[in-house]
Write a protein that holds these residues in place. Structure first.
Motif, PDB file in Angstrom:
ATOM      1  N   LYS A 104     -11.085   0.314  -6.255  1.00  0.00           N
ATOM      2  CA  LYS A 104     -11.232  -0.998  -5.624  1.00  0.00           C
ATOM      3  C   LYS A 104     -10.291  -1.158  -4.429  1.00  0.00           C
ATOM      4  O   LYS A 104     -10.609  -1.868  -3.468  1.00  0.00           O
ATOM      5  N   ALA A 105      -9.130  -0.529  -4.485  1.00  0.00           N
ATOM      6  CA  ALA A 105      -8.129  -0.660  -3.421  1.00  0.00           C
ATOM      7  C   ALA A 105      -7.729   0.720  -2.925  1.00  0.00           C
ATOM      8  O   ALA A 105      -6.562   1.111  -3.038  1.00  0.00           O
ATOM      9  N   PRO A 106      -8.665   1.481  -2.362  1.00  0.00           N
ATOM     10  CA  PRO A 106      -8.349   2.868  -1.978  1.00  0.00           C
ATOM     11  C   PRO A 106      -7.263   2.923  -0.914  1.00  0.00           C
ATOM     12  O   PRO A 106      -7.287   2.192   0.073  1.00  0.00           O
ATOM     13  N   GLY A 107      -6.293   3.777  -1.171  1.00  0.00           N
ATOM     14  CA  GLY A 107      -5.229   3.998  -0.203  1.00  0.00           C
ATOM     15  C   GLY A 107      -4.123   2.977  -0.226  1.00  0.00           C
ATOM     16  O   GLY A 107      -3.102   3.153   0.460  1.00  0.00           O
ATOM     17  N   LEU A 108      -4.258   1.909  -1.000  1.00  0.00           N
ATOM     18  CA  LEU A 108      -3.230   0.872  -1.044  1.00  0.00           C
ATOM     19  C   LEU A 108      -2.183   1.172  -2.107  1.00  0.00           C
ATOM     20  O   LEU A 108      -2.497   1.731  -3.170  1.00  0.00           O
ATOM     21  N   ASP A 109      -0.927   0.808  -1.826  1.00  0.00           N
ATOM     22  CA  ASP A 109       0.083   0.803  -2.870  1.00  0.00           C
ATOM     23  C   ASP A 109      -0.257  -0.292  -3.877  1.00  0.00           C
ATOM     24  O   ASP A 109      -0.979  -1.254  -3.570  1.00  0.00           O
ATOM     25  N   LEU A 110       0.275  -0.147  -5.090  1.00  0.00           N
ATOM     26  CA  LEU A 110       0.048  -1.130  -6.144  1.00  0.00           C
ATOM     27  C   LEU A 110       1.376  -1.691  -6.616  1.00  0.00           C
ATOM     28  O   LEU A 110       2.346  -0.943  -6.794  1.00  0.00           O
ATOM     29  N   VAL A 111       1.410  -2.982  -6.824  1.00  0.00           N
ATOM     30  CA  VAL A 111       2.527  -3.674  -7.473  1.00  0.00           C
ATOM     31  C   VAL A 111       1.935  -4.404  -8.671  1.00  0.00           C
ATOM     32  O   VAL A 111       0.955  -5.148  -8.525  1.00  0.00           O
ATOM     33  N   ILE A 112       2.488  -4.193  -9.857  1.00  0.00           N
ATOM     34  CA  ILE A 112       1.900  -4.752 -11.073  1.00  0.00           C
ATOM     35  C   ILE A 112       2.927  -5.632 -11.752  1.00  0.00           C
ATOM     36  O   ILE A 112       4.064  -5.222 -11.982  1.00  0.00           O
ATOM     37  N   GLY A 113       2.519  -6.838 -12.074  1.00  0.00           N
ATOM     38  CA  GLY A 113       3.388  -7.728 -12.813  1.00  0.00           C
ATOM     39  C   GLY A 113       3.405  -9.131 -12.241  1.00  0.00           C
ATOM     40  O   GLY A 113       2.827  -9.401 -11.192  1.00  0.00           O
ATOM     41  N   PRO A 114       4.078 -10.026 -12.984  1.00  0.00           N
ATOM     42  CA  PRO A 114       4.882  -9.730 -14.162  1.00  0.00           C
ATOM     43  C   PRO A 114       4.077  -9.198 -15.356  1.00  0.00           C
ATOM     44  O   PRO A 114       2.964  -9.626 -15.599  1.00  0.00           O
ATOM     45  N   LEU A 115       4.705  -8.247 -16.070  1.00  0.00           N
ATOM     46  CA  LEU A 115       4.235  -7.799 -17.371  1.00  0.00           C
ATOM     47  C   LEU A 115       4.793  -8.777 -18.398  1.00  0.00           C
ATOM     48  O   LEU A 115       6.005  -8.926 -18.510  1.00  0.00           O
ATOM     49  N   THR A 116       3.932  -9.469 -19.124  1.00  0.00           N
ATOM     50  CA  THR A 116       4.384 -10.473 -20.084  1.00  0.00           C
ATOM     51  C   THR A 116       3.615 -10.330 -21.383  1.00  0.00           C
ATOM     52  O   THR A 116       2.502  -9.793 -21.406  1.00  0.00           O
TER      53      THR A 116
ATOM     54  N   LEU B  25       7.050  -2.359 -10.653  1.00  0.00           N
ATOM     55  CA  LEU B  25       6.616  -3.060 -11.857  1.00  0.00           C
ATOM     56  C   LEU B  25       7.552  -4.247 -12.063  1.00  0.00           C
ATOM     57  O   LEU B  25       8.780  -4.082 -12.072  1.00  0.00           O
ATOM     58  N   ILE B  26       6.983  -5.423 -12.220  1.00  0.00           N
ATOM     59  CA  ILE B  26       7.763  -6.638 -12.469  1.00  0.00           C
ATOM     60  C   ILE B  26       7.704  -6.918 -13.965  1.00  0.00           C
ATOM     61  O   ILE B  26       6.622  -7.117 -14.524  1.00  0.00           O
ATOM     62  N   VAL B  27       8.857  -6.919 -14.601  1.00  0.00           N
ATOM     63  CA  VAL B  27       8.947  -6.893 -16.063  1.00  0.00           C
ATOM     64  C   VAL B  27       9.472  -8.224 -16.591  1.00  0.00           C
ATOM     65  O   VAL B  27      10.600  -8.622 -16.286  1.00  0.00           O
TER      66      VAL B  27
END
Length: 591
Positions: free
Chosen positions: A415-427, A476-478
């Motif tokens: 879905k987001a080819p070539g893009l960096d990913l930032v995930i979170g907050p993880l809750t 990753l936002i935790v």
């Protein structure tokens, strides 16, 4: 269904009951409303078969009962019933499971005296991910037509199967499964969108209006009949050696801080320094009164790296919000500004306001909304949040949520080819519910999870971090900084998750190998090539303990995570280590 000869027993309170009828085995939940891990000849075919009742905001209502278990020969019948008054109305219900060596039949009946408002009340089937992923399916529709399809491999954003009266397929091992539905038209959605390790077949079709009402005096009945037929033979060999699933740098770890929370006091701030976090992500909700003043106060109180996460879904005046953020920043440059659910116009304005800052697009809700939405152009990274308790909140549901993370990453890459990913907050819990049917419910925050400051939460966190280690995942936002949803407790002591993060955060950027074990699908290892030598963090994200073969190396004595931190554990021998259910173990390579 009457039996000529019966034995009666009650399910043990608070614990699942393991039951078997010939080659069919199940786990019955304490209320008698759900069967978990339905297996045939040892293969888990269904993750669940359950009766559920949901309110008008998709909240799952508690169903308390004392189920009765009746046995006759090689068959089992389970009966549970109850009634209750809820804010959305009153409901009386009864569910019956009949288990035989050839299959399972489930029947439910509900009735309301005054009326019951609901988005879904009835039977659901959870098709096991490992048994069904990619398998061909024959669907019988309500008008008698048959069509062919397959359980999706990439995560389907919308329902892959619709208008169903029956479906038939074979499992990965070759078992034939035939499922017939009565009482309503059923359809299937891909539950991996919410980190469940299953595909879910349910009724009523979502194309129909919801919420809907079960009228006063109305009775609604449903049934699901499942038949199994043996196919391929089970393999006699079980692979127990560790295997490297993938290799990437360990992402940077940060934590979240909604600006509605207080700024960290001196005690919490001192604890935060010990965590070596990469950044603190300040979360902004423009609907909250006084958010701008709070943002200024948080920026003044928090040194070091910050990231901004801003909710913009359904918010028309994005220009005013972004201009206000710009004034609050007063020249300070965040690591990134995530514009959750933003329009292209908002992203373009952010580009003009902050030309040298990374701008992110995506959602502040779970992966479902990311998968179903459209990313704006000219963003530097894509973002979504994740939690394991959308559909259920038992420990086993938390554990299973680590299984589909590789599929989530693969779908995100497409879905987001070539893009960096930032995930979170993880809750652990949903931070807000984007699918609620009222504006107030869509913004409402879920209560803290009672397990936040337990080792179980750290086990889930370790499994989730392992699942998201990937070359494209940069941050990753935790959890949150502190409090009942945080890494730090009010007195400045670290939660078990805080102790885990304090060891992992300084290793960001190090080469990391993700270790898996085929015979324990929820065991995960992070094998990190630290400057001082390799370290290995292990978890078993289910209640049962696991005996795991260690990767090759000279490993020192283990340390095991407890409420107050890591303590020395027993010496392992023979290249094996025992990991407690939902336990966390840390090993360093011996010098």
């Amino acid at each position: 269904m009457p039996f000529a000869t019966q034995r009666h027993e009650s399910a043990e309170s608070g614990q699942p009951s393991k039951l078997s009828a010939g080659p069919v085995t199940v786990e019955l939940n304490p209320s008698g409303t759900a069967l978990r891990d339905v297996a045939f000849d040892g293969e888990v075919v269904l993750r669940g078969l359950a009766f559920v009742a949901r309110d008008e905001n998709w909240g799952t209502l508690p169903l308390a009962a004392s189920p009765q278990i009746h046995r006759s020969g090689d068959s089992i019948e389970i009966e549970a019933s109850g009634d209750g008054n809820h804010p959305n109305g009153d409901l009386s219900w009864r569910v019956l499971f009949h288990i035989s060596p050839k299959g399972i039949e489930a029947r439910s009946s509900v009735r309301s005296s005054r009326g019951f408002l609901t988005n879904r009340t009835g039977l659901v089937v959870l098709h096991g991910l490992s048994a069904c992923r990619g398998q061909e399916v024959v669907i019988t529709h309500a008008d008698g037509r048959s069509t062919r399809s397959a359980f999706p491999v990439p995560i389907s954003p919308h329902q892959p199967f619709m208008d169903m009266a029956a479906l038939a397929h074979r499992t990965q091992r070759g078992t034939a499964v035939m499922i017939a539905f009565e009482g309503e038209v059923f359809e299937t959605e891909d539950q991996r969108n919410w980190t469940d390790a299953s595909y879910k077949t349910y009724s009523r079709p979502l194309a129909l209006p919801f919420p809907y009402r079960i009228d006063a005096g109305e009775t609604v009945e449903q049934s699901v009949r499942i038949a199994f037929e043996a196919g391929g033979a089970a393999s006699d060999s079980v692979e127990t050696n560790p295997r490297i699933e993938r290799i990437a740098s360990l992402p940077c770890l940060g934590t979240g801080l909604p600006v509605v929370r207080s700024v960290p006091d001196a005690v919490v701030s001192a604890a935060l320094k010990a965590l070596s976090l990469h950044a603190i992500a300040l979360e902004i909700d423009p609907e909250e009164p006084g958010w701008a003043d709070r943002l200024e106060g948080h920026l003044a109180a928090i040194p070091g790296n910050v990231r901004l996460n801003c909710r913009l879904k359904d918010y028309a005046d994005h220009a005013r919000v972004l201009d206000t953020i710009d004034r609050a920043l007063s020249g300070r440059k965040p690591l990134g500004i995530s514009l959750w659910d933003a329009s292209q116009e908002a992203v373009d304005l952010a580009r003009r306001l902050w030309p040298g800052t990374h701008i992110g697009g995506g959602t502040g809700a779970f992966f479902t909304e990311f998968n179903r939405g459209t990313l704006p152009s000219r963003i530097d990274y894509a973002i979504w949040t994740t939690n394991p308790t959308v559909h259920a909140s038992d420990d086993d549901t938390l554990g299973e949520s680590i299984e589909p993370l590789a599929d989530i990453l693969a779908t995100a890459h497409a879905k987001a080819p070539g893009l960096d990913l930032v995930i979170g907050p993880l809750t652990l819990g949903m931070r807000f519910n984007p699918n609620a049917t009222s504006p107030e419910a869509r913004r409402a925050e879920t209560p803290p999870d009672r397990r936040q400051h337990t080792v179980l939460a750290a086990s889930w966190l370790l499994g989730t971090i392992a699942g998201f280690v990937d070359a494209s995942v940069k941050d990753l936002i935790v959890f949150e900084v502190a409090g009942p949803k945080g890494l730090v407790q009010p007195d400045g002591s670290l939660s078990p998750s805080g102790h885990l993060v304090s060891r992992l955060a300084p290793l960001a950027g190090c080469r990391t190998e993700i270790v898996i074990w085929a015979h324990e699908p929820r065991a995960r290892g992070l094998l990190v090539h630290a400057p001082e030598g390799r370290v290995l963090a292990l978890t078993q994200a289910r209640a049962a303990p696991a005996a795991l073969a260690l990767p090759e190396g000279r490993w020192a004595a283990s340390e095991r995570l407890h409420l107050t931190g890591f303590t020395a554990g027993p010496q392992h021998a023979g290249g094996m280590i025992d990991v407690d259910g939902f336990g966390v173990v840390w090993l360093a390579e011996a010098s």
